[in-house]
Design an enzyme around this catalytic site. Sequence first.
Site, PDB file in Angstrom:
ATOM      1  N   THR A  38       0.829  -1.208   0.000  1.00 20.56           N
ATOM      2  CA  THR A  38       0.000   0.000   0.000  1.00 20.56           C
ATOM      3  C   THR A  38       0.859   1.252   0.000  1.00 20.56           C
ATOM      4  OG1 THR A  38      -0.047   0.152   2.425  1.00 20.56           O
ATOM      5  CG2 THR A  38      -1.744  -1.193   1.384  1.00 20.56           C
ATOM      6  N   ARG A  68      -7.772   6.816   4.265  1.00 20.35           N
ATOM      7  CA  ARG A  68      -8.460   6.198   5.402  1.00 20.35           C
ATOM      8  C   ARG A  68      -9.039   4.832   5.026  1.00 20.35           C
ATOM      9  NH1 ARG A  68     -11.896  10.125   9.360  1.00 20.35           N
ATOM     10  NH2 ARG A  68     -10.212  11.483  10.049  1.00 20.35           N
ATOM     11  N   VAL A  69      -9.389   4.663   3.771  1.00 18.17           N
ATOM     12  CA  VAL A  69      -9.948   3.388   3.320  1.00 18.17           C
ATOM     13  C   VAL A  69      -9.087   2.842   2.194  1.00 18.17           C
ATOM     14  CG1 VAL A  69     -11.956   2.213   2.355  1.00 18.17           C
ATOM     15  CG2 VAL A  69     -12.281   4.114   3.954  1.00 18.17           C
ATOM     16  N   LYS A  70      -8.405   1.756   2.465  1.00 25.86           N
ATOM     17  CA  LYS A  70      -7.611   1.119   1.415  1.00 25.86           C
ATOM     18  C   LYS A  70      -7.517  -0.396   1.611  1.00 25.86           C
ATOM     19  CE  LYS A  70      -3.494   2.909   3.812  1.00 25.86           C
ATOM     20  NZ  LYS A  70      -2.393   3.871   3.674  1.00 25.86           N
ATOM     21  N   LYS A 142      -5.835 -13.899  14.287  1.00 23.40           N
ATOM     22  CA  LYS A 142      -6.914 -14.838  14.585  1.00 23.40           C
ATOM     23  C   LYS A 142      -6.762 -16.123  13.782  1.00 23.40           C
ATOM     24  CE  LYS A 142     -11.915 -15.426  14.624  1.00 23.40           C
ATOM     25  NZ  LYS A 142     -13.243 -14.780  14.600  1.00 23.40           N
ATOM     26  N   TYR A 232      17.607  -9.029  40.768  1.00 19.78           N
ATOM     27  CA  TYR A 232      16.594  -9.425  41.745  1.00 19.78           C
ATOM     28  C   TYR A 232      15.932  -8.162  42.282  1.00 19.78           C
ATOM     29  CZ  TYR A 232      20.667  -8.669  44.848  1.00 19.78           C
ATOM     30  OH  TYR A 232      21.757  -8.161  45.471  1.00 19.78           O
ATOM     31  N   HIS A 298      18.540   4.813  51.477  1.00 18.57           N
ATOM     32  CA  HIS A 298      17.338   4.119  51.935  1.00 18.57           C
ATOM     33  C   HIS A 298      16.117   5.034  51.960  1.00 18.57           C
ATOM     34  CE1 HIS A 298      19.722   0.615  52.674  1.00 18.57           C
ATOM     35  NE2 HIS A 298      20.438   1.199  53.615  1.00 18.57           N
ATOM     36  N   GLY A 327      27.843   4.750  50.396  1.00 14.09           N
ATOM     37  CA  GLY A 327      26.973   3.833  49.678  1.00 14.09           C
ATOM     38  C   GLY A 327      25.648   4.438  49.272  1.00 14.09           C
ATOM     39  N   ARG A 461       6.019  11.704  66.574  1.00 16.59           N
ATOM     40  CA  ARG A 461       6.757  12.871  66.091  1.00 16.59           C
ATOM     41  C   ARG A 461       7.809  13.339  67.091  1.00 16.59           C
ATOM     42  NH1 ARG A 461       5.860  15.377  61.523  1.00 16.59           N
ATOM     43  NH2 ARG A 461       4.042  14.042  61.231  1.00 16.59           N
ATOM     44  N   ASP A 498       4.695  19.079  73.170  1.00 22.62           N
ATOM     45  CA  ASP A 498       5.943  18.403  73.511  1.00 22.62           C
ATOM     46  C   ASP A 498       6.950  18.439  72.371  1.00 22.62           C
ATOM     47  OD1 ASP A 498       4.468  16.654  71.940  1.00 22.62           O
ATOM     48  OD2 ASP A 498       4.512  14.984  73.375  1.00 22.62           O
TER      49      ASP A 498
END
Length: 544
Positions: A38, A68-70, A142, A232, A298, A327, A461, A498
């Site tokens: 095409t 669009r249509v082929k 399919k 891992y 961390h 590290g 806290r 506190d």
Amino acid sequence: MGSERKIERALISVTDKTGIVEFAQELVEKFGVEIISTGGTARTLEEAGVPVTPIEQFTGYPEMMDGRVKTLHPKVHGALLARRDSEQHMAEAAEHDIKLIDLVCVNLYEFEKTVSDPNVTFEDAIEHIDIGGPSMLRSAAKNNDAVTVICDPADYAPVLEEMSVHCGSTTKVTRRRLAAKVFARTAAYDTAISTWFSSYLELQSRAIDPDDPFEPPALLDLHLTKVQDLRYGENPHQAAAVYQLDGELANLVSSANPLVGAEQIQGKPLSYNNLLDADAAWNAVREFDEPACVILKHQNPCGSAVAADVTTAYDRAFACDPKSAFGGIIAVNREVPLSLVEHFADQNKQFVEVLIAPSYTPEALERLSRRQNLRVLATGGAEGHATLELRSVDGGVLVQCVDTVEEDPSEFTCPTIRKPTDKEMRDLVFAWNVVKTVKSNAILVAKDQAGIGMGPGQPNRVDSALLACERAEDACERMGVEASGFVAASDAFFPFRDNVDVLAEHGVTAIIQPGGSVRDDESIKACDDHDIAMIFTGTRHFRH
């Protein structure tokens, strides 16, 4: 019915023309396959000398409506869907002059690439929705008992190799593998379109009512493409991989300069934990407009600072907690110069897992190359934040807007008798930007725009405040400076006075927090008792 199927006729229509000429040439020259094609694909093959039957000649109908249509025609889909073991199907194909197609090679209009452009128009996006391509792929997939279907140029060579081994035929195993790949591709394609359309409608509604807050869409289709397998996960017994979101959703959950997609210039492969920490560090350092450095370990910023340049910012961030920095991850929001590398590698001899920055000078890269195991990531920039973030929970996914609320310090309130000095206010705003990146319950103690004491993730806290103050005092002792003039940030309100009493006992002179507790009056009185200035921001910044 035999498992091998000889390929005598192929339909080729591709947007990505990588390798298509060589593939078609071998089909014709080595196996005598008739090629139907095409539009632009046909022109490409004809110019390369590959004999082609144009689609309009095959169907007897011209391409129409701007292309669009082929291929939406019974002579195409009948040729793909007809069961070769059905006498009825074969009789109907003969009656209607439908010539069977044995191989379909199609890849789709680049919809995902088109809508990744923030300036794409609605009309352009719509025109890049492929209709015929997915239809042909699905029909061929399919009927995989008889039809070989290819949607990825990476499969050209394996198909040709199998045809060579099997006298121009493919095996059922291969056809089914390729069919599964097609259904995954068309599902992802439809998901990208659906997600983009939902996002477009959401943005349109917000344009109509700009005061309407952003809401996560009612339907959120996720499609993930594996980027790489990891050695891992968090622990050696956990399998793991990195996936990248595709389509319009990627624009919502990725910033302009995301971690996934950053260029890894050198170093060992990133681990699961590396990626989590690098992401947290990268998001933290982008909280600042001025040159900044965050050293993270961390999931918590053990060192943070701003300065006139990133090397000085690094020096000040490292001084916050050199022990925890070992590290860790270093993130900066400016180009990395040679001096920064010399300071962490030579002067401090700091072991670093990952270094992430927008870019690097050639001299910095040359010095970094002497640490081959160090993972060096370049993002290309430091702008922007994502809109949504996702987190899996058992049985579902939590979705929330990213914590990027615009806050104007001039609109903060000060309920205490004493007001912060200009210096305290600069430190408070700095601490407020950092504390939102600390695991809650979070307290951050800062001095001279460096985060010298952090209390992350404690069940109460008060313990967070104690931990942050003790670390700040240790930092001052290491640096040989007076343990005073501290400011403190709390990611959520103080439930009791506190917290203030503890901070006051350890030399904190100004506090920034959201406010909003039913006992705010107690905290305000505690500040007034200790001659502490306190700022209310009105916004909480939990990070769980």
